[in-house]
Design a protein around this motif. Structure first.
Motif, PDB file in Angstrom:
ATOM      1  N   VAL A  29       0.827  -1.214   0.000  1.00 47.24           N
ATOM      2  CA  VAL A  29       0.000   0.000   0.000  1.00 47.24           C
ATOM      3  C   VAL A  29       0.857   1.258   0.000  1.00 47.24           C
ATOM      4  CG1 VAL A  29      -1.969  -1.176   1.047  1.00 47.24           C
ATOM      5  CG2 VAL A  29      -0.311  -0.010   2.532  1.00 47.24           C
ATOM      6  N   LYS A  30       2.050   1.196   0.584  1.00 45.15           N
ATOM      7  CA  LYS A  30       2.949   2.358   0.541  1.00 45.15           C
ATOM      8  C   LYS A  30       3.351   2.667  -0.896  1.00 45.15           C
ATOM      9  CE  LYS A  30       7.352   1.904   1.322  1.00 45.15           C
ATOM     10  NZ  LYS A  30       8.687   1.712   1.952  1.00 45.15           N
ATOM     11  N   GLU A  31       3.787   1.637  -1.614  1.00 46.55           N
ATOM     12  CA  GLU A  31       4.182   1.841  -3.015  1.00 46.55           C
ATOM     13  C   GLU A  31       3.003   2.349  -3.841  1.00 46.55           C
ATOM     14  OE1 GLU A  31       6.113  -0.636  -6.795  1.00 46.55           O
ATOM     15  OE2 GLU A  31       5.646  -1.666  -4.915  1.00 46.55           O
ATOM     16  N   LEU A  32       1.814   1.804  -3.582  1.00 51.23           N
ATOM     17  CA  LEU A  32       0.626   2.222  -4.319  1.00 51.23           C
ATOM     18  C   LEU A  32       0.318   3.691  -4.067  1.00 51.23           C
ATOM     19  CD1 LEU A  32      -1.704   1.197  -6.155  1.00 51.23           C
ATOM     20  CD2 LEU A  32      -3.007   0.823  -4.048  1.00 51.23           C
ATOM     21  N   ALA A  33       0.332   4.114  -2.810  1.00 50.73           N
ATOM     22  CA  ALA A  33       0.023   5.501  -2.475  1.00 50.73           C
ATOM     23  C   ALA A  33       1.039   6.462  -3.084  1.00 50.73           C
ATOM     24  CB  ALA A  33      -0.030   5.673  -0.959  1.00 50.73           C
ATOM     25  N   GLN A  34       2.306   6.088  -3.053  1.00 49.88           N
ATOM     26  CA  GLN A  34       3.341   6.944  -3.633  1.00 49.88           C
ATOM     27  C   GLN A  34       3.186   7.047  -5.149  1.00 49.88           C
ATOM     28  OE1 GLN A  34       6.727   4.877  -1.937  1.00 49.88           O
ATOM     29  NE2 GLN A  34       7.011   6.452  -0.373  1.00 49.88           N
ATOM     30  N   ASN A  35       2.901   5.927  -5.798  1.00 49.87           N
ATOM     31  CA  ASN A  35       2.670   5.962  -7.242  1.00 49.87           C
ATOM     32  C   ASN A  35       1.418   6.753  -7.583  1.00 49.87           C
ATOM     33  OD1 ASN A  35       4.923   4.473  -7.954  1.00 49.87           O
ATOM     34  ND2 ASN A  35       3.859   2.511  -7.877  1.00 49.87           N
ATOM     35  N   ALA A  36       0.377   6.616  -6.750  1.00 56.48           N
ATOM     36  CA  ALA A  36      -0.879   7.316  -7.012  1.00 56.48           C
ATOM     37  C   ALA A  36      -0.668   8.828  -7.066  1.00 56.48           C
ATOM     38  CB  ALA A  36      -1.909   6.962  -5.939  1.00 56.48           C
ATOM     39  N   GLU A  37       0.207   9.332  -6.209  1.00 56.34           N
ATOM     40  CA  GLU A  37       0.512  10.770  -6.264  1.00 56.34           C
ATOM     41  C   GLU A  37       1.098  11.145  -7.619  1.00 56.34           C
ATOM     42  OE1 GLU A  37       1.215  12.599  -1.958  1.00 56.34           O
ATOM     43  OE2 GLU A  37       2.977  11.540  -2.723  1.00 56.34           O
ATOM     44  N   ASP A  38       2.004  10.326  -8.120  1.00 56.93           N
ATOM     45  CA  ASP A  38       2.616  10.595  -9.425  1.00 56.93           C
ATOM     46  C   ASP A  38       1.600  10.482 -10.548  1.00 56.93           C
ATOM     47  OD1 ASP A  38       5.069  10.932  -8.186  1.00 56.93           O
ATOM     48  OD2 ASP A  38       5.675   8.848  -8.487  1.00 56.93           O
ATOM     49  N   TRP A  39       0.624   9.588 -10.396  1.00 56.52           N
ATOM     50  CA  TRP A  39      -0.374   9.375 -11.448  1.00 56.52           C
ATOM     51  C   TRP A  39      -1.492  10.422 -11.432  1.00 56.52           C
ATOM     52  CZ3 TRP A  39      -0.813   3.573  -9.756  1.00 56.52           C
ATOM     53  CH2 TRP A  39       0.309   2.881 -10.211  1.00 56.52           C
ATOM     54  N   GLY A  40      -1.570  11.236 -10.384  1.00 62.40           N
ATOM     55  CA  GLY A  40      -2.558  12.310 -10.355  1.00 62.40           C
ATOM     56  C   GLY A  40      -3.784  12.067  -9.501  1.00 62.40           C
ATOM     57  N   TYR A  41      -3.775  11.051  -8.667  1.00 64.53           N
ATOM     58  CA  TYR A  41      -4.923  10.822  -7.773  1.00 64.53           C
ATOM     59  C   TYR A  41      -4.902  11.830  -6.629  1.00 64.53           C
ATOM     60  CZ  TYR A  41      -5.960   6.494 -10.230  1.00 64.53           C
ATOM     61  OH  TYR A  41      -6.302   5.581 -11.202  1.00 64.53           O
ATOM     62  N   ASP A  42      -6.092  12.177  -6.166  1.00 64.82           N
ATOM     63  CA  ASP A  42      -6.234  13.241  -5.174  1.00 64.82           C
ATOM     64  C   ASP A  42      -6.399  12.743  -3.744  1.00 64.82           C
ATOM     65  OD1 ASP A  42      -6.565  15.636  -7.083  1.00 64.82           O
ATOM     66  OD2 ASP A  42      -8.100  14.243  -7.809  1.00 64.82           O
ATOM     67  N   LEU A  43      -6.863  11.518  -3.563  1.00 62.43           N
ATOM     68  CA  LEU A  43      -7.286  11.061  -2.226  1.00 62.43           C
ATOM     69  C   LEU A  43      -7.189   9.550  -2.137  1.00 62.43           C
ATOM     70  CD1 LEU A  43     -10.487  12.154  -0.320  1.00 62.43           C
ATOM     71  CD2 LEU A  43     -10.267   9.766  -1.017  1.00 62.43           C
ATOM     72  N   THR A  44      -6.887   9.061  -0.957  1.00 66.05           N
ATOM     73  CA  THR A  44      -7.029   7.629  -0.695  1.00 66.05           C
ATOM     74  C   THR A  44      -7.910   7.437   0.535  1.00 66.05           C
ATOM     75  OG1 THR A  44      -5.889   5.525  -0.351  1.00 66.05           O
ATOM     76  CG2 THR A  44      -4.917   7.449   0.717  1.00 66.05           C
ATOM     77  N   LEU A  45      -8.837   6.505   0.442  1.00 69.57           N
ATOM     78  CA  LEU A  45      -9.723   6.157   1.552  1.00 69.57           C
ATOM     79  C   LEU A  45      -9.213   4.887   2.215  1.00 69.57           C
ATOM     80  CD1 LEU A  45     -12.280   6.243   3.284  1.00 69.57           C
ATOM     81  CD2 LEU A  45     -13.530   5.207   1.393  1.00 69.57           C
ATOM     82  N   ILE A  46      -8.984   4.963   3.531  1.00 65.04           N
ATOM     83  CA  ILE A  46      -8.505   3.813   4.293  1.00 65.04           C
ATOM     84  C   ILE A  46      -9.645   3.310   5.164  1.00 65.04           C
ATOM     85  CG2 ILE A  46      -6.749   2.945   5.862  1.00 65.04           C
ATOM     86  CD1 ILE A  46      -4.948   5.228   5.036  1.00 65.04           C
ATOM     87  N   ALA A  47     -10.185   2.159   4.824  1.00 58.32           N
ATOM     88  CA  ALA A  47     -11.308   1.594   5.560  1.00 58.32           C
ATOM     89  C   ALA A  47     -10.842   1.055   6.904  1.00 58.32           C
ATOM     90  CB  ALA A  47     -11.962   0.478   4.746  1.00 58.32           C
ATOM     91  N   GLU A  48     -11.761   1.041   7.866  1.00 56.35           N
ATOM     92  CA  GLU A  48     -11.441   0.514   9.194  1.00 56.35           C
ATOM     93  C   GLU A  48     -12.339  -0.678   9.500  1.00 56.35           C
ATOM     94  OE1 GLU A  48     -10.704   2.301  13.581  1.00 56.35           O
ATOM     95  OE2 GLU A  48     -12.773   2.430  12.870  1.00 56.35           O
ATOM     96  N   LEU A  49     -11.773  -1.861   9.409  1.00 55.72           N
ATOM     97  CA  LEU A  49     -12.408  -3.089   9.873  1.00 55.72           C
ATOM     98  C   LEU A  49     -11.322  -3.961  10.481  1.00 55.72           C
ATOM     99  CD1 LEU A  49     -14.892  -4.151   7.020  1.00 55.72           C
ATOM    100  CD2 LEU A  49     -15.488  -3.349   9.303  1.00 55.72           C
TER     101      LEU A  49
END
Length: 350
Positions: A29-49
């Motif tokens: 998930v760290k790699e995904l979030a870092q790549n998402a910033e480069d790809w132009g995504y604005d937000l990530t939602l982290i569910a709690e269960l």
């Protein structure tokens, strides 16, 4: 339109596919979030269960809050929207932790307030699980305490569920108010959200269903004399392929669900304990949050046109699910997101 994505803390989104090549690990998930910033995504939602309702009770899932703090430390731009369920948390300690993560993220932290639906999980983890409307009454007090502690020093409160006297909280959040999102379809849920939150998030729905929900919440908010809700977000699952044949093949693969699947018990609990405004079918179960209902499947151009229709209905944030996540998020960012802007610009020039 802002584009967000669900962080895959459950190791995937498909209840009928055991291995989606997206493990429930922090490294992934760290790699995904870092790549998402480069790809132009604005937000990530982290569910709690605390239990995995996608892959089954024995499967791993990441803790939301420690993951949120860690993601905040290794990203620079993306908004980190993290779920909080009042029945599992002390509001004063939550206010303290949230303010701390807000500083770690340099003001990029926000909360998705969830009044909880999984009774079996509450029994296993000692959460407070009461009648539906009482859960929302607790949520209102919980939010009142968060806001009070973030703003006032000292803070005193006496309510039905919580009592605090001369409580100090420092440091405060960077802007003295962390944005609050919430979703709900029951009357109690909508009343609570209208009174206490900044933004409204919805399960996936058709353009007509979403339009009705947005208009209803706008009227409710206006009737209280409050400023308009800032964000209307919607969850959706994306299938993006070059041809219609490929789209239908992928749709068939992910919706071939049998009632004995590991995540089926969690799905049944969700349906039975939630007050939903549409009838949920087994197909809706194959991915979470009614992600297929918006029908965001198709070629890049088909997807772009559908997304514009939702934006015209009032949606200004899409919170998306993909599988496998890295590959499909990158494809969507490269092929669909620029096309949305291009088609909108062409439409404006006509």
């Amino acid at each position: 339109m802002k584009f967000g994505f669900w962080l895959p803390v459950f190791g995937g989104w498909l209840r009928n596919v055991t291995d989606e090549d997206m493990p429930a690990t922090f490294e992934y998930v760290k790699e995904l979030a870092q790549n998402a910033e480069d790809w132009g995504y604005d937000l990530t939602l982290i569910a709690e269960l605390n239990l995995n309702d996608i892959k089954g009770l024995e499967s791993p899932s990441l803790d939301a809050w420690s993951t949120a703090a860690a993601i905040a430390a290794v990203t620079k731009r993306i908004e980190i929207l993290t779920a909080i369920r009042p029945g599992f948390h002390n509001p004063a300690l939550t206010a303290k932790a949230a303010a701390n993560i807000d500083h770690i993220s340099n003001g990029r932290f926000s909360l998705n307030v969830v009044s909880a639906w999984w009774e079996g999980e509450a029994r296993q983890y000692g959460g407070i699980f009461t009648a539906h409307d009482e859960r929302y009454a607790r949520t209102e007090e919980f939010i009142h305490i968060l806001k009070g502690l973030w703003k006032e020093t000292p803070f005193t409160y006496t309510g039905q569920f919580y009592q605090y006297k001369n409580t100090y909280l420092s440091p405060k959040p960077m802007k003295q108010h962390i944005p609050l999102y919430a979703g709900g379809e029951s009357e109690a849920g909508k009343q609570t959200i209208t009174k206490t939150c900044d933004s409204y998030v919805m399960h996936g729905g058709t353009v007509e269903e979403i339009t009705e929900k947005i208009n209803d919440m706008k009227i409710r908010r206006q009737s209280l004399g409050e400023k308009p809700l800032e964000t209307f977000g919607m969850s959706a699952y994306i299938i993006c392929r070059d041809t219609e044949e490929e789209v239908q093949q992928e749709l068939a693969r992910i919706t071939e669900v049998k009632e004995g699947s590991p995540g089926y018990e969690g799905y049944k609990d969700f349906v039975s304990k939630s007050h939903l405004n549409v009838e949920v079918q087994l197909k809706d179960y194959s991915v979470s949050n009614r992600g297929l209902r918006p029908d965001l499947i198709g070629t890049p151009e088909q997807l772009a046109k559908k997304i514009i229709s939702f934006e015209e209905a009032g949606v200004n944030l899409l919170i998306l699910q993909f599988s496998p996540q890295h590959t499909e998020m990158k494809r969507f960012a490269e092929q669909v997101m620029p096309l949305v802007e291009k088609l909108k610009k062409e439409k404006q020039e006509v």
